[in-house]
Enzyme design. Structure first.
Site, PDB file in Angstrom:
ATOM      1  N   PRO A   1      29.030   7.162  26.371  1.00 53.50           N
ATOM      2  CA  PRO A   1      27.936   6.536  27.110  1.00 53.50           C
ATOM      3  C   PRO A   1      28.163   6.563  28.621  1.00 53.50           C
ATOM      4  O   PRO A   1      27.215   6.730  29.392  1.00 53.50           O
ATOM      5  CB  PRO A   1      27.923   5.099  26.561  1.00 53.50           C
ATOM      6  CG  PRO A   1      28.483   5.228  25.180  1.00 53.50           C
ATOM      7  CD  PRO A   1      29.552   6.287  25.295  1.00 53.50           C
ATOM      8  N   TYR A   2      29.414   6.394  29.045  1.00 47.44           N
ATOM      9  CA  TYR A   2      29.715   6.488  30.476  1.00 47.44           C
ATOM     10  C   TYR A   2      29.290   7.843  31.030  1.00 47.44           C
ATOM     11  O   TYR A   2      28.624   7.931  32.068  1.00 47.44           O
ATOM     12  CB  TYR A   2      31.211   6.278  30.710  1.00 47.44           C
ATOM     13  CG  TYR A   2      31.667   6.656  32.100  1.00 47.44           C
ATOM     14  CD1 TYR A   2      31.338   5.873  33.190  1.00 47.44           C
ATOM     15  CD2 TYR A   2      32.435   7.806  32.317  1.00 47.44           C
ATOM     16  CE1 TYR A   2      31.748   6.226  34.472  1.00 47.44           C
ATOM     17  CE2 TYR A   2      32.856   8.157  33.579  1.00 47.44           C
ATOM     18  CZ  TYR A   2      32.513   7.366  34.660  1.00 47.44           C
ATOM     19  OH  TYR A   2      32.914   7.725  35.920  1.00 47.44           O
ATOM     20  N   GLY A   3      29.668   8.920  30.329  1.00 44.60           N
ATOM     21  CA  GLY A   3      29.274  10.251  30.770  1.00 44.60           C
ATOM     22  C   GLY A   3      27.768  10.430  30.825  1.00 44.60           C
ATOM     23  O   GLY A   3      27.234  11.092  31.725  1.00 44.60           O
TER      24      GLY A   3
END
Length: 316
Positions: A150-152
């Protein structure tokens, strides 16, 4: 450039960049909201390293406060480093926070820059996480974006928001995709800091995965240099990989660390976390040709400097 805004100025890279700009005679407005994603004391130490420079004005607040008159008036360049980092913590309910700090805050900043009488150049910090696990040899900027966390995803979305403002309004925005930055003041949750801390205490070093995962590690001063070069040389909408001197496996890095401390690392392995890339490797040809960027600090020297900084902190 005479005046710059640095968001996330008390962070790892942001504090180094702020110091570099001040040393070059630039007036700096710094913003940091002191997110509690890691020990705030570390950020306060970073801020103390910057010191009470007469050309530095610090605002302890979130970008969401939108005090643009205080922050942007007369600014030539915005270095946007403020973000919520970390792959492992970006799952579940925390994703809302990542969207808020990585996407929405960036859009607010771009909109505010657009409203200035003379919109500033904006250099935005992105991440190699947008690529996911890399295939083939070295990865250039036109490789498919396949984030595995999700960060990416939030970093990819942030880049897309930036491109929208470039295409619609001609806003001078460039993006830098960092490949695992390390060095003095590295965040305590990051691998090198954790490894050194465990080695210094004589503890077992915990590796997530099998240690065969490889990375392209970038020394923090090289990342800072890339920011300054991008502000001077990049065209609107350009994206650049910012990498180090080579790709190396994690187990080989630990061997170097052990050598610096004259110890043989005792290793323990845990299953790799979801969203962790198996391989990153930067093709920095574009940054070399367009910006004149070249990593100047080899991994062995960078690790020595990080260790020296951690030892100094331990004594303090």
């Amino acid at each position: 450039m005479t005046k710059a805004l640095v968001t996330g100025c008390a962070g790892f890279i942001g504090s180094h960049l702020t110091q570099r700009l001040l040393s070059e005679g630039v007036t700096v407005i710094g913003i940091d909201g002191f997110l509690d994603n890691y020990d705030v004391a570390a950020k306060l130490r970073n801020l103390a390293q910057i010191g009470s420079h007469p050309a530095f004005t610090f605002h302890s607040t979130m970008l969401q406060a939108q005090r643009w008159k205080d922050w942007l008036e007369g600014v030539d360049v915005v270095y946007h480093l403020a973000a919520l980092p970390g792959v492992r913590n970006s799952w579940g309910k925390a994703f809302t926070d990542y969207v808020n700090h990585n996407i929405l805050a960036t859009q607010m900043l771009l909109e505010a820059c657009l409203q200035q009488p003379k919109p500033p150049t904006v250099v935005v910090s992105s991440s190699s996480s947008v690529y996911g696990t890399m295939q083939g040899s070295f990865t250039d900027e036109i490789a498919p974006l396949r984030p595995v966390s999700p960060y990416g995803v939030t970093k990819e979305s942030m880049e897309q928001i930036c491109q929208v403002y470039v295409k619609a309004y001609g806003l001078r925005v460039t993006m830098l995709r960092y490949f695992t930055v390390y060095g003095p003041r590295q965040r305590p949750d990051m691998a090198f800091h954790r490894f050194f801390r465990q080695l210094m205490k004589g503890e077992q070093v915990t590796i997530f995965g099998d240690g065969q995962q490889s990375r392209d590690f970038t020394y923090v001063a090289d990342a800072v240099r890339a920011n300054i070069l991008a502000a001077k040389c990049a065209a609107p909408g350009e994206i650049f990989n910012v990498g180090g001197d080579r790709e190396i496996k994690l187990l080989d890095v630990l061997a170097i660390m052990g050598g610096l401390l004259n110890v043989t690392p005792k290793l323990t392995f845990q299953s790799g976390p979801a969203g962790d890339s198996k391989r990153t490797c930067a093709d920095i040809t574009l940054a070399q040709t367009r910006l004149g960027y070249k990593p100047q600090v080899p991994l062995e020297e960078g690790l020595r400097l990080q260790l020296a900084d951690m030892r100094s902190q331990a004594k303090g």
